[in-house]
Design an enzyme around this catalytic site. Structure first.
Site, PDB file in Angstrom:
ATOM      1  N   ASP A 242       7.118  -3.002  -5.320  1.00 28.92           N
ATOM      2  CA  ASP A 242       7.512  -4.395  -5.584  1.00 28.92           C
ATOM      3  C   ASP A 242       8.247  -4.419  -6.930  1.00 28.92           C
ATOM      4  OD1 ASP A 242       4.575  -5.977  -7.092  1.00 28.92           O
ATOM      5  OD2 ASP A 242       5.162  -3.855  -7.087  1.00 28.92           O
TER       6      ASP A 242
ATOM      7  N   ASP B 269       6.951  -0.278 -11.582  1.00 26.02           N
ATOM      8  CA  ASP B 269       7.442   0.355 -10.349  1.00 26.02           C
ATOM      9  C   ASP B 269       8.738   1.117 -10.657  1.00 26.02           C
ATOM     10  OD1 ASP B 269       6.243  -2.458  -9.749  1.00 26.02           O
ATOM     11  OD2 ASP B 269       5.993  -1.387  -7.879  1.00 26.02           O
TER      12      ASP B 269
ATOM     13  N   ASN C 253       5.572  -8.553  -7.589  1.00 27.66           N
ATOM     14  CA  ASN C 253       5.987  -8.889  -8.969  1.00 27.66           C
ATOM     15  C   ASN C 253       7.119  -9.918  -8.969  1.00 27.66           C
ATOM     16  OD1 ASN C 253       4.287  -7.071 -10.329  1.00 27.66           O
ATOM     17  ND2 ASN C 253       5.680  -5.381  -9.869  1.00 27.66           N
TER      18      ASN C 253
ATOM     19  N   THR D 230       2.825   0.894  -4.482  1.00 29.85           N
ATOM     20  CA  THR D 230       2.575   0.384  -5.838  1.00 29.85           C
ATOM     21  C   THR D 230       2.751  -1.128  -5.917  1.00 29.85           C
ATOM     22  OG1 THR D 230       4.888   0.696  -6.488  1.00 29.85           O
ATOM     23  CG2 THR D 230       3.377   2.549  -6.879  1.00 29.85           C
TER      24      THR D 230
ATOM     25  N   PHE E 119      -3.847  -7.238  -9.586  1.00 28.69           N
ATOM     26  CA  PHE E 119      -2.718  -8.010  -9.068  1.00 28.69           C
ATOM     27  C   PHE E 119      -2.360  -7.666  -7.621  1.00 28.69           C
ATOM     28  CE2 PHE E 119       1.028 -10.598  -9.319  1.00 28.69           C
ATOM     29  CZ  PHE E 119       1.959  -9.948  -8.514  1.00 28.69           C
ATOM     30  N   ASN E 120      -2.210  -6.389  -7.262  1.00 32.89           N
ATOM     31  CA  ASN E 120      -1.773  -6.033  -5.910  1.00 32.89           C
ATOM     32  C   ASN E 120      -2.797  -6.456  -4.858  1.00 32.89           C
ATOM     33  OD1 ASN E 120       0.674  -4.918  -6.754  1.00 32.89           O
ATOM     34  ND2 ASN E 120      -0.242  -2.891  -7.076  1.00 32.89           N
TER      35      ASN E 120
ATOM     36  N   HIS F   7       0.654   1.667 -14.818  1.00 37.04           N
ATOM     37  CA  HIS F   7      -0.087   1.576 -13.568  1.00 37.04           C
ATOM     38  C   HIS F   7       0.598   2.409 -12.467  1.00 37.04           C
ATOM     39  CE1 HIS F   7      -2.493  -1.828 -15.096  1.00 37.04           C
ATOM     40  NE2 HIS F   7      -1.394  -2.476 -15.387  1.00 37.04           N
ATOM     41  N   ASP F   8       1.837   2.051 -12.162  1.00 37.58           N
ATOM     42  CA  ASP F   8       2.513   2.677 -11.022  1.00 37.58           C
ATOM     43  C   ASP F   8       2.948   4.115 -11.300  1.00 37.58           C
ATOM     44  OD1 ASP F   8       4.117  -0.480 -10.060  1.00 37.58           O
ATOM     45  OD2 ASP F   8       2.078   0.268  -9.808  1.00 37.58           O
TER      46      ASP F   8
HETATM   47  O1  RIB Z   1      -1.957  -4.528 -11.416  1.00 35.50           O
HETATM   48  C1  RIB Z   1      -0.815  -3.756 -11.660  1.00 35.50           C
HETATM   49  C2  RIB Z   1       0.036  -3.667 -10.437  1.00 35.50           C
HETATM   50  O2  RIB Z   1       0.524  -4.952 -10.055  1.00 35.50           O
HETATM   51  C3  RIB Z   1       1.303  -2.827 -10.668  1.00 35.50           C
HETATM   52  O3  RIB Z   1       1.679  -2.241  -9.463  1.00 35.50           O
HETATM   53  C4  RIB Z   1       2.320  -3.843 -11.079  1.00 35.50           C
HETATM   54  O4  RIB Z   1       3.662  -3.420 -10.807  1.00 35.50           O
HETATM   55  C5  RIB Z   1       1.949  -4.997 -10.189  1.00 35.50           C
HETATM   56  O5  RIB Z   1       2.550  -4.767  -8.926  1.00 35.50           O
HETATM   57 CA    CA Z   2       3.947  -2.626  -8.645  1.00 32.24          CA
END
Ligand code: RIB
Ligand code: CA
Length: 345
Positions: free
Chosen positions: A11, A16, A43, A127, A169-170, A243-244
């Site tokens: 996203d 990412d 995102n 991701t 978040f994801n 994160h990604d």
């Molecule tokens: O929580 C972090 C994730 O949520 C990452 O993948 C960031 O890009 C968002 O998509």
């Molecule tokens: Ca992401």
């Protein structure tokens, strides 16, 4: 070691984009074979995520199919994250002419096609919200047995939430999709907040990248500084969580993290806990893996500083190496600090 066959479902947002750069560099140095990218709303909108992904791959000098995917979560409403990634999802650099077009194939169809063409070999790294992956599994449940691995950036079993106190978040964006994926029996590696909150970049980590003067280096510095500033504005220290990129690195080499099989479920109804990862620690992993539905191999430890050092080194190598034949500057590719200096004299 043979190149890992990778399909990325993203996203594209800032982290990412950094993950895509990492995989693109691994592709160009023979450690990975990036077969394609699928995009999903998260995102930012799926249209913006698609355009951002095309831009990043162009800057990385890599021509692979980019297939547009789901424009919204399975059940809930889409809430994007401009406060972290910018209105365009790419720190303000997602503007200007696009020289490449997305594939005519839908991201879900691309997952199913590549899983058949590379049955038993394909590593799908997701991701963003799991909407595309869930739709593919509902269409063809045997996808769960065709994938070599599914590596997901999402959730968390001890470090639970970033977008709410309970949810990452994801998983928060599409908990129904996360539930479908978890219940599918796919060999799932979860790279959640337990480890991604241990890998972050601060200004002092940019030193190696500071020495490189290419459009790629300026773009990477811009993304990282934009992200650090976003987290500072949100009340945290000026640091940007990778994160990604950590999920992408685990997809290429699982040794970056250690963990165990955990019985997992996702809350889809809670008023305060929607999207929460619920680990049932009472259930001990049996000897045989991969486990059936409701089990995931969860990353629990990472050597954070070692990974950040590795990632920044690879980023600098990419910035030097890709600069040789990468295209023109991206709109946001100027160094943020230079911009700040210019603005304040
Ligand atoms: O929580 C972090 C994730 O949520 C990452 O993948 C960031 O890009 C968002 O998509
Ligand atoms: Ca992401």
């Amino acid at each position: 070691m043979a190149a890992v066959k990778v399909l990325a479902d993203v996203d594209t947002g800032v982290d990412d984009a950094l993950a895509l750069i990492y995989v693109a560099w691994a592709h160009r140095t023979g450690r990975a074979q990036l077969l394609g990218c699928g995009t999903v709303a998260g995102n930012c909108t799926v249209e913006q995520a698609t355009a951002n992904t095309l831009r990043v791959l162009e800057l990385a000098g890599l021509e692979v199919p980019v297939a547009r995917g789901a424009c919204r979560p399975l059940a809930g409403a889409l809430r994007t994250a401009p406060e972290v990634h910018g209105e365009d999802g790419l720190a303000g650099a997602g503007v200007g002419p696009l020289y490449r077009k997305p594939s005519p194939e839908h991201a879900v169809d691309q997952i199913l096609r590549l899983s058949r063409q590379h049955a038993g070999e394909l590593v799908l790294v997701a991701t963003g919200p799991l909407t595309n992956v869930a739709m593919a599994l509902v269409l063809e449940p045997e996808l769960a047995r065709r994938l070599a691995r599914l590596v997901v950036m999402g959730g968390g079993v001890r470090d639970l939430g970033n977008v709410t106190a309970a949810a990452e978040f994801n998983f928060y964006t599409d908990p129904e999709a996360a539930h479908v994926v978890l219940e599918s029996g796919v060999p799932l590696t979860l790279v959640g907040l337990d480890v991604t909150h241990q890998v972050y970049v601060e200004e002092t980590d940019l030193a190696r990248l500071q020495q490189v003067d290419t459009p790629q280096a300026r773009f990477a510095r811009h993304l990282l500084r934009f992200g650090m500033e976003a987290y500072r504005r949100l009340g945290g220290p000026a640091r940007f969580y990778l994160h990604d990129p950590l999920a992408a690195a685990v997809a290429l080499d699982a040794r970056w993290v250690s963990g165990r099989w955990v019985s997992l479920s996702v809350e889809t109804r809670g008023e305060r806990t929607r999207g929460m990862c619920v680990a049932d620690w009472r259930r001990q992993p049996e000897a045989a893996v991969p486990h059936g539905p409701g089990w995931a191999w969860v990353a629990l430890q990472v050597e954070g500083r070692r990974f950040v050092g590795h990632f920044m080194e690879e980023l600098a190598r990419w910035a030097r190496g890709a600069g040789a034949d990468g295209p023109a500057e991206l709109a946001g590719g100027r160094d943020t600090r230079d911009e700040r200096a210019a603005a304040h004299g």
